[in-house]
Design an enzyme around this catalytic site. Structure first.
Site, mmCIF file in Angstrom:
data_model
loop_
_atom_site.group_PDB
_atom_site.id
_atom_site.type_symbol
_atom_site.label_atom_id
_atom_site.label_comp_id
_atom_site.label_asym_id
_atom_site.label_seq_id
_atom_site.Cartn_x
_atom_site.Cartn_y
_atom_site.Cartn_z
ATOM 1 N N HIS A 106 0.819 -1.180 0.090
ATOM 2 C CA HIS A 106 0.100 -0.083 -0.073
ATOM 3 C C HIS A 106 0.731 1.318 -0.061
ATOM 4 C CE1 HIS A 106 -2.967 -3.013 1.429
ATOM 5 N NE2 HIS A 106 -3.697 -2.228 0.380
ATOM 6 N N ASP B 288 -8.720 -0.701 -7.555
ATOM 7 C CA ASP B 288 -8.077 -1.026 -6.222
ATOM 8 C C ASP B 288 -7.700 -2.687 -6.152
ATOM 9 O OD1 ASP B 288 -6.807 -0.590 -3.818
ATOM 10 O OD2 ASP B 288 -8.453 -0.524 -2.701
ATOM 11 N N HIS C 221 -6.100 7.429 -2.327
ATOM 12 C CA HIS C 221 -7.156 6.617 -1.579
ATOM 13 C C HIS C 221 -6.653 5.619 -0.343
ATOM 14 C CE1 HIS C 221 -5.288 3.234 -3.985
ATOM 15 N NE2 HIS C 221 -5.916 2.253 -3.226
ATOM 16 N N ASP C 222 -5.135 5.630 -0.578
ATOM 17 C CA ASP C 222 -4.469 4.912 0.561
ATOM 18 C C ASP C 222 -3.333 5.913 1.259
ATOM 19 O OD1 ASP C 222 -5.645 2.236 0.853
ATOM 20 O OD2 ASP C 222 -4.426 1.526 -1.002
ATOM 21 N N HIS D 138 1.443 1.811 -5.727
ATOM 22 C CA HIS D 138 -0.064 1.263 -5.896
ATOM 23 C C HIS D 138 -0.923 2.166 -6.238
ATOM 24 C CE1 HIS D 138 -3.794 -0.854 -4.747
ATOM 25 N NE2 HIS D 138 -3.922 0.232 -3.699
#
Length: 355
Positions: free
Chosen positions: A52, A224, A92-93, A56
């Site tokens: 993550h 994802d 998003h992470d 990514h």
């Protein structure tokens, strides 16, 4: 692997060039520089964990753009909705520590306490995104009106929160239900006018507010978890770093004397077998539901079934199973292949429906 500069450039390029020059929200030199600073700040917030990480994030941003193009999303999403998905994808992470929500809750981590055990990671990713955007030099939403900003923020939060795997099962059910309720339209029983090769009756379904939000959530979540839908070499490489992150969490769980989560025990887990189960039960139903709605995604289903067969071959070589065990696994692989083929033709038989 790409360098940090190359990754940053790829993210900026994917977001800024998604829309034609002059369209979208990155058209001036100022906006381009603001996006550059924003992506630079985002990169610095990602941690050097095995999976993550910023690589990514860039991969998911590119995947989001590709999915939106394949399903002709411009026919039912606005430029702003597409832009929001790309910004959400790269962020998003943000700050992911390399352990999952279950671990944070189990150890009473400050994030689990702060967010009451409810998607602590995803809530944190959203909060970090809006902390960056609060700086005027990095505010990639500065061009928006007040109403547009509110809409963008609502959608950003919704789509990032729906990357939590806890919501995966209900998303699959909602996608299946969308197809079933509108089966007459999707099975081409209703002939109608077309836009960009899409049936207008289908587009009307995707433009309904509730369905549109589901579609947006689906696009980001799909990008994802799309690793099993890549070509084998890429898919295998991502699976290995993902498992390495799981194992690192498992090592911590053993050290702390807390239950070791499924998939996290490096001493017990058979890697190919874990991937067969993950693809069969989690990923295949999700993609077959998407492919029914958008048959143009069939290539992802083809890759998935091909990869599943690769994992099954690897499992056979590692485990040396009995003929009966072999037969059962082959049966499972074939079942997934049949489901994908059925989805890509929407239950029909003409190959022409797949285009």
């Amino acid at each position: 692997p790409l360098t940090k500069t190359q990754r940053t450039s790829l993210a900026v390029f994917t977001i800024s060039r998604f829309h034609e020059a002059g369209d979208g929200f990155v058209s001036s030199q100022d906006e381009q520089q603001r996006l550059q600073r924003f992506v630079g700040a985002v990169e610095r917030e990602y941690l050097p964990v095995p999976f993550h990480n910023f690589a990514h994030a860039v991969d998911v941003t590119h995947g989001t753009a590709r999915l939106m193009n394949i399903i002709s999303s411009e026919s039912f999403l606005t430029d702003l909705e597409q832009y929001v998905l790309l910004i959400a994808a790269v962020a998003h992470d943000l700050g992911h520590p390399g352990v999952n929500n279950g671990f944070l809750s189990e150890v009473g981590h400050e994030l689990a306490l702060q967010y009451n055990d409810r998607s602590p990671l995803e809530n944190m990713h959203c909060a970090k995104l809006y902390t960056i955007v609060a700086n005027p030099l990095m505010n990639v939403f500065s061009k928006l009106s007040k109403d547009q900003y509110k809409e963008a923020r609502k959608n950003c939060i919704e789509v990032i929160l729906h990357t939590d795997m806890m919501g995966h099962g209900s998303m699959v059910k909602d996608l299946q239900m969308t197809y079933q309720i509108n089966q007459e339209v999707f099975s081409n029983k209703i002939e109608g006018p077309m836009i960009n090769g899409n049936n207008i009756a289908e587009l009307e379904i995707f433009t309904q507010a509730e369905t549109k939000l589901l579609v947006m959530e689906c696009i980001l979540h799909s990008a994802d978890v799309s690793n099993p839908c890549r070509i084998w070499d890429t898919s295998y490489a991502w699976a290995m770093v993902c498992l390495e992150e799981f194992f690192a969490q498992g090592d911590q769980e053993k050290m702390l004397g807390i239950p070791v989560q499924f998939l996290n025990d490096r001493d017990k887990l058979n890697k190919p077998n874990s991937q067969i189960g993950f693809i069969e039960f989690m990923i295949a139903p999700f993609y077959s539901a998407q492919i029914r709605l958008w048959p143009s995604l069939h290539e992802l289903g083809d890759n998935l079934t091909s990869n599943l067969a690769h994992w099954a071959d690897m499992w056979e070589k590692e485990v040396n199973p009995t003929d009966e065990e072999k037969g059962k696994v082959h049966g499972r692989v074939n079942k997934v292949r049949e489901n994908m083929q059925d989805a890509s033709t929407r239950g029909g038989t003409q190959a022409g429906q797949r285009g």
